[in-house]
Write a protein that holds these residues in place. Structure first.
Motif, PDB file in Angstrom:
ATOM      1  N   UNK A 157      43.902  37.155  94.012  1.00  0.00           N
ATOM      2  CA  UNK A 157      42.466  37.352  93.830  1.00  0.00           C
ATOM      3  C   UNK A 157      41.902  36.014  93.366  1.00  0.00           C
ATOM      4  N   UNK A 158      41.080  35.388  94.202  1.00  0.00           N
ATOM      5  CA  UNK A 158      40.455  34.123  93.845  1.00  0.00           C
ATOM      6  C   UNK A 158      39.062  34.427  93.296  1.00  0.00           C
ATOM      7  N   UNK A 159      38.804  33.958  92.071  1.00  0.00           N
ATOM      8  CA  UNK A 159      37.547  34.259  91.389  1.00  0.00           C
ATOM      9  C   UNK A 159      36.671  33.008  91.382  1.00  0.00           C
ATOM     10  N   UNK A 160      35.484  33.109  91.981  1.00  0.00           N
ATOM     11  CA  UNK A 160      34.552  31.982  92.061  1.00  0.00           C
ATOM     12  C   UNK A 160      33.216  32.393  91.443  1.00  0.00           C
ATOM     13  N   UNK A 161      32.752  31.712  90.391  1.00  0.00           N
ATOM     14  CA  UNK A 161      31.485  32.085  89.739  1.00  0.00           C
ATOM     15  C   UNK A 161      30.280  31.524  90.491  1.00  0.00           C
ATOM     16  N   UNK A 162      29.553  32.371  91.212  1.00  0.00           N
ATOM     17  CA  UNK A 162      28.420  31.901  92.017  1.00  0.00           C
ATOM     18  C   UNK A 162      27.210  31.551  91.151  1.00  0.00           C
TER      19      UNK A 162
END
Length: 520
Positions: free
Chosen positions: A384-389
């Motif tokens: 699960x790759x988490x990217x804060x938009x």
């Protein structure tokens, strides 16, 4: 012809190992003792190998899930949501240890506010009411490295020639962030007010370093940034041990018992009690500082930037500063503490009546820690790759010239293109959508930080789909095996929505796992 045995005098090895005829009684005893020790060690090795074979056989059906992403992307909060969903009792067992973290978050936030106010001489400059938040602003007291508060905007995402959908990039245009609604009628009274608050809050703020040492065990990491402290796996038990002065080496079984013993019945921590009393006494001063027009003005003009966890606890300071305060689950989800190294969490997940052990690995996301991810790649089942938009207006603590969205895309490119991960089930969480909405609603312009956004509409749906298109583009360019990328828009502090998404992710990972095992 008789075949020699290992016991036969005809065996050359036996003859070579035969003790000399001149061996004394003491030498014989020493030899026998050495042989017995060698047998004991050999038997231990054999037993360890047997247990490892059994463990590998048992774990053959386990799922290994990695949580990857830059620092402060929300990985640890997502891990807490898995914990709430599959091991809810464990949150209660460690609830008391989170009190130290939350107190540290409050104290560290106050220290940051007061330090920033001091850099601006405790006043709000009224010379210009309309300040473009894309312009670099240098306070009276510059940073030691000479880097301004606001670096230059990213010319494009990943330096692409044109953004997705073929819309040409447009340069940022000067704009106005709006006037400050509240003004200080007199600069001198304002500076005196803040000076008095600083003096009254100084005993509380001075506890910052002590709380950090309590959490980290005295370990300091270069470039720890705004979070202020790094912790290793098992910090909850060590926090209580440190408070009791019982810092010592433990074997695995003792460490496990210590972790399991954490509960609300744990002995009180004198330091945490003292900080709690100071918070209770200083509650009104904290409210006054947080509501002060100078603080609000600096925030509105983006001269003072606070993280979401800072604002959350300062908004709820009356509850947090209560004498009988116990952290709620929502508090624990918002609490911020930086992960150092890789922490493994094991959950028993029931999938269609079958119990499967999931090994979830939460990793430190700072640039200096990303090398520690690689050993976990070779047998991973899912990522699960988490990217804060919401981070389009933020820059890396490690490199203030790098936009955080650009860094997320670069990191995602490395994950997608890694040969060890080409068959791994991949899930993308575009996280902190709630904060993105808030920033856009306040009028913050994406094009001022990412010029390739151009003249697109600055509404939530346009912005979030723009970022999604860039991540999908990275995946398409690095997808030789034609794997599917599962994308979710998330706010991982929202328990109900996140646990529904976790359920969907669980099912998709399980389907992919069965397919890779040729079972369907």
């Amino acid at each position: 012809m008789r075949t020699p045995s290992i016991y036969s005098q005809d065996d050359p090895i036996s003859a070579a190992l035969k003790p000399p005829s001149s061996e004394t009684e003491a030498e014989r005893d020493a030899r026998l003792l050495s042989e017995a020790e060698a047998r004991r060690v050999s038997e231990l090795i054999d037993e360890d190998l047997r247990l490892e074979r059994e463990r590998m056989k048992r774990n053959r059906g386990d799922v290994k899930l990695l949580l990857l992403g830059q620092a402060e992307s929300g990985k640890s909060t997502l891990q807490k949501q898995f914990q709430l969903m599959y091991r809810p009792n464990s949150i209660d067992q460690e609830r008391i240890s989170w009190k130290t973290v939350i107190y540290f978050n409050v104290v560290h936030s106050l220290k940051h506010i007061l330090t920033t106010l001091e850099a601006w001489d405790d006043i709000l400059d009224d010379e210009s009411d309309n300040i473009d938040d894309s312009v670099s602003i240098s306070p009276n007291k510059h940073r030691p490295n000479g880097i301004s508060e606001q670096p230059s905007p990213s010319t494009s995402l990943m330096n692409s020639a044109s953004p997705p959908n073929g819309t040409p990039a447009s340069p940022a245009r000067p704009g106005s962030s709006g006037s400050i609604s509240q003004h200080i009628t007199s600069k001198e009274p304002s500076s005196i007010q803040i000076g008095n608050l600083r003096r009254r809050l100084s005993p509380l703020v001075s506890a910052d370093a002590q709380l950090a040492d309590r959490l980290s065990g005295g370990i300091t990491v270069s470039g720890s940034g705004k979070g202020g402290v790094y912790v290793r796996s098992g910090w909850q038990a060590r926090t209580i041990e440190n408070a009791l002065g019982r810092i010592r080496q433990k074997n695995d079984s003792e460490a496990k018992k210590a972790r399991e013993s954490i509960s609300q019945d744990a002995p009180p921590d004198i330091l945490v009690q003292d900080v709690g009393r100071m918070l209770s006494v200083s509650k009104d001063d904290i409210k006054e500082l947080w509501a002060h027009p100078t603080v609000k003005g600096l925030i509105a003009r983006r001269k003072l930037k606070l993280d979401e966890w800072s604002e959350f606890f300062l908004r709820h300071i009356s509850r947090v500063a209560a004498p009988d305060y116990i952290p709620t689950t929502d508090d624990i989800l918002h609490a911020r503490i930086q992960t150092m190294g890789v922490a493994e969490h094991i959950f028993d997940v029931n999938i269609h009546g079958k119990a499967v052990s999931w090994h979830l690995f939460d990793v430190g996301g700072a640039r200096g820690q990303r090398h520690s991810w690689v050993p976990y790649f070779d047998d991973a089942n899912a990522i699960i790759f988490v990217a804060p938009v919401s981070a389009f207006d933020q820059y890396l603590e490690e490199d203030p010239r790098t936009n955080r969205i650009d860094d997320s895309l670069q990191l995602f490119t490395q994950i997608c293109s890694n040969a060890l991960l080409k068959n791994v089930h991949l899930v993308l969480f575009l996280n902190k959508t709630d904060l993105l909405r808030t920033k856009l609603d306040t009028g913050l312009k994406v094009r001022k930080y990412i010029t390739s956004f151009g003249e697109r509409s600055n509404d939530y749906e346009t912005v979030v789909q723009y970022f999604r298109a860039h991540f999908l583009q990275v995946h398409r360019r690095n997808n030789e095996n034609r794997r599917v990328l599962y994308t979710h828009f998330t706010s991982v502090v929202d328990t109900k929505a996140t646990q529904r998404i976790i359920g969907n992710v669980r099912d998709s990972i399980f389907r992919g796992y069965l397919q890779s095992a040729a079972l369907v």
